[in-house]
Write an enzyme that holds these catalytic residues in place. Structure first.
Site, short mmCIF file in Angstrom:
data_model
loop_
_atom_site.label_atom_id
_atom_site.label_comp_id
_atom_site.label_asym_id
_atom_site.label_seq_id
_atom_site.Cartn_x
_atom_site.Cartn_y
_atom_site.Cartn_z
N THR A 23 -1.90 5.44 8.54
CA THR A 23 -2.42 6.69 8.64
C THR A 23 -2.79 7.05 9.88
O THR A 23 -2.63 8.48 10.99
CB THR A 23 -3.94 6.17 8.25
N PHE A 72 -2.73 0.23 1.89
CA PHE A 72 -3.12 -0.36 3.23
C PHE A 72 -3.33 0.45 4.24
O PHE A 72 -2.21 0.39 4.67
CB PHE A 72 -1.86 -1.58 3.28
N CYS A 73 -3.63 1.86 3.91
CA CYS A 73 -3.47 2.71 4.78
C CYS A 73 -1.52 3.13 5.25
O CYS A 73 -1.87 3.92 6.50
CB CYS A 73 -4.24 2.58 6.35
N ASN A 74 -0.93 3.31 4.38
CA ASN A 74 0.19 3.44 4.94
C ASN A 74 0.55 4.48 2.87
O ASN A 74 1.60 4.20 2.32
CB ASN A 74 0.56 2.71 4.30
#
Length: 833
Positions: free
Chosen positions: A143, A414-416
């Site tokens: 992110t 996972f911020c992806n």
């Protein structure tokens, strides 16, 4: 071969030859990470663990030396300056480069380093005579990389997400070379290692983009620069900047060492540093400036130019000791890579071969390869578990159960988002629909319309052991495999031989806690439930209040009463106090299970709260603080469920008593009488309600019949299991830590009530109570068990709830205090259809 026999170190050695860092590896782990005993920590990609020797040597250093502000010129300041510069050199040495080639700019972390690049890069919008800048990034990016788009879009810069397939398929056969026609600067960002799947991207892409051979640089004129996000890679692998001369490399040191946190760096190639242009200038970054006119000259040193204000020099000094400890324990990053990859490969092979009794696989693993080599795969394993019907089990359920076993994993996306969409097959349209359904990043909504919104991630660190793998695999087999546990031997043999399978295994798999013979939905069909409950007696017996509990000190033991006044915040003195640690952070049974062994008692006639515990003298604190006591007490701030609360310290005697009992510095604080904490309003709430130090609502009520239902589920699950003991009804009631216990209605009937009257007091139902691993704590002993959460999770789909929250607001003008009494008749009202 039996699955449990495969969970042996002999099998591991057959699959991978590298383990540990010499004969004393396990001794080093026990010595340096003694605090992890009983914990299976598998979240190193989020934050790894620090060794005790690091802290010991660091504290010895700062205790023996005086470190001053490096912007001064005193001896202590020079010592700081010189030490910080030595650390810069050591960072560059770790990545096989020199100060002549790269500069180290210390930041608060990888995200801050990326933000620095975004704010300083010379973006230019397209004009009639000049092509505009492009901000390009692989879709498999964190992110914090994609978030740079927020700044570039506002400047009119084109943002271009690129897939790995496009990067290669649209590449040119030969490099386009340096562009002499256009000097427009473009930026391409990609991760050295995916934080989602652990896939390692070729470091050769750096030169491919810079030389304008790879897409998108080959299609756009100008100068191309590369951000290589190395935060995930460098935790367990080496990075040689001689081989991949990326222009900007952001890192976070806590992912490498565990300590210090809040410190990262941007490594800048000196040849590329000149393009970065700052607008803001802080202390230490100016060679000269005038306050009376717009005149500023930046310092020549690249690091000083971008480090606004005083750097976190004590944290930077800690890096010296971090490097020392890391190399002393492991020898090299190559050794770490070999060790951690071996653990990940072994876990991957066994988990991907594990099957339910009907032969269906237990896990859908999200990976591009087959964990053939540490060159292409890092020490990360991402998956979802499947039940025996092939349905995905939500990651929140896996996370809750893992917590019961003291296994620490990471769940979600996972911020992806890019990798999450690609592996889970979630379209952008579905992502938007999920948001409309209430799912946001970081929450526990794991399934929407039966489809996963995220997954489970294991990640290994240099101190991880084979025992961590074994415990996790046994946990999966025990909790999520329909028996008998079986193994896909054909797949196992292929993976053992390191031959890639021609086709990937089924992608959509799930898990199940234990095999359910019958779907029991008591709310709809209580008489058809096949677990031996008596039929409803609610027509013959009145619904009554059977127990009243207050919890004067948050997370401490219950105080049972027969009659009790209703106060403005709930039951009088319920959760009026709480225990905080030396940093002022609220302690709960999640952190300190022995809090339940503290037995507070409220004595109204003497105006005292008594603190009692086995082996301790009884002490007391006043129930009501008088003006003199309040004026001498320390007012402090803390947080409860994200809410800031203003509190008053209860004095040294209580603090000493709690510190002795809990074995750590603690204080007893109570909510300030002048402070009002309002309950978060639901959509229908018309007026504000005030709360004590409770989590969410004024009261919590449970139904004895619902408790007995869960007890019967436990009895079925434990039938034939040796070593597990069935909990009695009262033990389970105490674990749910309710204020009010009722009887005389069907199991879970309370979930459908909108309001109720107890005696003469009217209560509104404010929602159901979400449950976590705290219900596994025996309130009599402080010991943790897997029940009743395991059985409750098997019955409740989605969010695991038990009990309902209640609120009460006295009518305006009312002066008489309501009193609740055991035996009072309850009159419920259902939600209107």
């Amino acid at each position: 071969m039996d699955f449990y026999k495969l969970c042996s170190f002999e099998t591991f050695q057959q699959l991978w030859s590298h383990y540990g860092y010499g004969e004393n590896f396990h001794d080093a782990v026990e010595r340096e990470f003694a605090r992890t005993k009983g914990i299976t920590y598998l979240d190193h990609a989020a934050a790894t663990l620090y060794p005790e020797s690091l802290l010991r040597e660091y504290f010895r250093d700062i205790s023996a030396n005086v470190y001053g502000n490096p912007h001064s010129h005193s001896p202590s300041s020079r010592l700081t300056h010189d030490t910080v510069e030595q650390v810069r050199y050591r960072v560059l040495q770790h990545f096989n480069t020199t100060p002549e080639e790269y500069s180290v700019i210390f930041t608060s972390g990888c995200t801050a380093a990326l933000k620095l690049v975004a704010e300083s890069f010379p973006w230019s919008p397209e004009t009639e005579s000049e092509v505009g800048s492009h901000f390009c990034f692989l879709t498999d990016n964190h992110t914090s990389v994609v978030g740079m788009r927020g700044l570039t879009s506002a400047l009119g810069v084109v943002s271009l997400p690129v897939s790995l397939q496009e990067l290669k398929s649209k590449a040119k056969d030969v490099a386009q070379g340096e562009d002499v026609i256009s000097q427009t600067a473009h930026l391409f960002c990609y991760p050295a290692q995916s934080n989602f799947s652990g896939r390692k991207y070729p470091l050769s892409h750096v030169k491919g983009i810079q030389a304008r051979r790879l897409y998108p640089s080959c299609d756009h004129q100008g100068s191309w620069f590369v951000v290589l996000d190395a935060a995930s890679l460098v935790s367990c692998s080496s990075l040689n900047l001689q081989e991949c001369p990326a222009d900007f490399i952001p890192i976070s040191f806590y992912k490498m060492f565990g300590f210090p946190t809040g410190l990262g760096a941007l490594l800048v190639r000196n040849n590329a540093a000149g393009i970065l242009k700052k607008t803001y200038f802080g202390g230490g970054t100016a060679a000269a400036y005038l306050s009376g006119e717009d005149y500023y000259v930046q310092v020549a040193n690249i690091s000083d130019r971008f480090e606004d204000g005083t750097v976190s020099f004590l944290d930077i000094i800690a890096l010296n000791h971090a490097f020392e400890s890391l190399y002393k324990i492991t020898g090299s990053m190559h050794n770490i890579q070999q060790h951690t990859f071996g653990l990940a490969r072994y876990t991957y092979i066994l988990l991907s071969s594990l099957c339910h009794g009907n032969g269906k696989p237990v896990a859908c693993i999200y990976t591009e390869g087959q964990f053939e080599s540490p060159v292409t795969q890092g020490a990360i394993l991402n998956f979802n578990l499947l039940d025996s019907n092939g349905q995905i089990i939500g990651y929140s359920q896996v996370d809750r159960m893992a917590s019961l076993y003291n296994i620490h994993v990471r769940t979600g996306c996972f911020c992806n988002t890019g990798a999450c969409q690609a592996f889970l097959g979630i379209s952008s349209k579905q992502m938007k629909r999920n948001l409309q359904a209430g799912h946001v990043c970081g929450d526990n909504i794991d399934l929407v319309d039966g489809q996963p919104t995220g997954s489970v991630r294991l990640s290994f660190g240099y101190m991880s052991t084979f025992d961590d793998c074994r415990k996790f695999l046994n946990f999966v087999a025990e909790c999520f495999v329909d028996k008998p546990v079986t193994v896909d031997h054909v797949r196992l043999q292929k993976l053992k031989a390191s031959r890639a399978a021609s086709e990937r295994s089924n992608k959509y798999l799930s898990i199940q806690m234990f095999k359910k013979e019958t779907d029991v939905v008591v709310e709809k069909k209580p008489k058809e439930a096949s677990i031996g409950f008596r039929e409803s007696n609610n027509h013959e017996e009145a619904c009554t209040l059977t127990n009243i509990y207050i919890y004067p000190i948050k997370s401490c033991g219950a105080f049972e009463v027969h009659d009790w006044p209703v106060g403005p915040l709930g039951l009088l003195y319920d959760r009026g106090w709480m225990v905080v640690n030396g940093n002022g952070v609220c302690l709960s049974q999640k952190r300190e299970t022995c809090l339940c062994l503290i037995r507070p008692q409220v004595h109204l006639p003497s105006n005292k709260l008594f603190l009692q515990a086995s082996g301790m003298d009884t002490i007391s604190v006043p129930l009501e603080n008088d003006i003199q006591l309040l004026s001498s007490s320390r007012v402090c701030h803390s947080k409860v469920c994200g809410d800031r609360v203003e509190t008053v310290d209860c004095g040294d005697e209580a603090a000493s008593w709690l510190s002795d009992f809990l074995g750590q510095p603690c204080r007893l604080i109570r909510q300030s009488p002048d402070f009002t904490r309002e309950m978060k309003k639901s959509g229908e709430a018309a007026t504000s309600l005030s709360l004590s130090l409770v989590n969410e609502a004024q009261y919590l009520m449970i139904n004895r019949a619902s408790v007995e239902f869960i007890q019967n589920l436990m009895s079925i699950r434990l039938d034939g299991c040796e070593g597990d003991q069935l909990l009695d009804t009262q033990n389970i009631i105490r674990r749910f830590r309710a204020n009010l216990v009722i009887a005389g209605v069907e199991p879970f009937e309370e979930d459908n009530w909108s309001h109720l009257i107890i005696g003469n007091t009217r209560f509104m139902v404010a929602g159901q109570c979400g449950r976590c691993q705290m219900v596994g704590i025996d309130q009599d002993t402080g010991m943790k068990t897997k029940e009743p959460l395991m059985s409750l999770s098997s019955h409740r789909t989605g969010k695991v709830t038990f009990g309902v929250y209640l609120t009460h607001q006295a009518p305006e003008g009312s002066t008489a205090a309501d009193v609740l009494s055991v035996g009072s008749v309850i009159q419920p009202n259902l939600h209107s259809c």
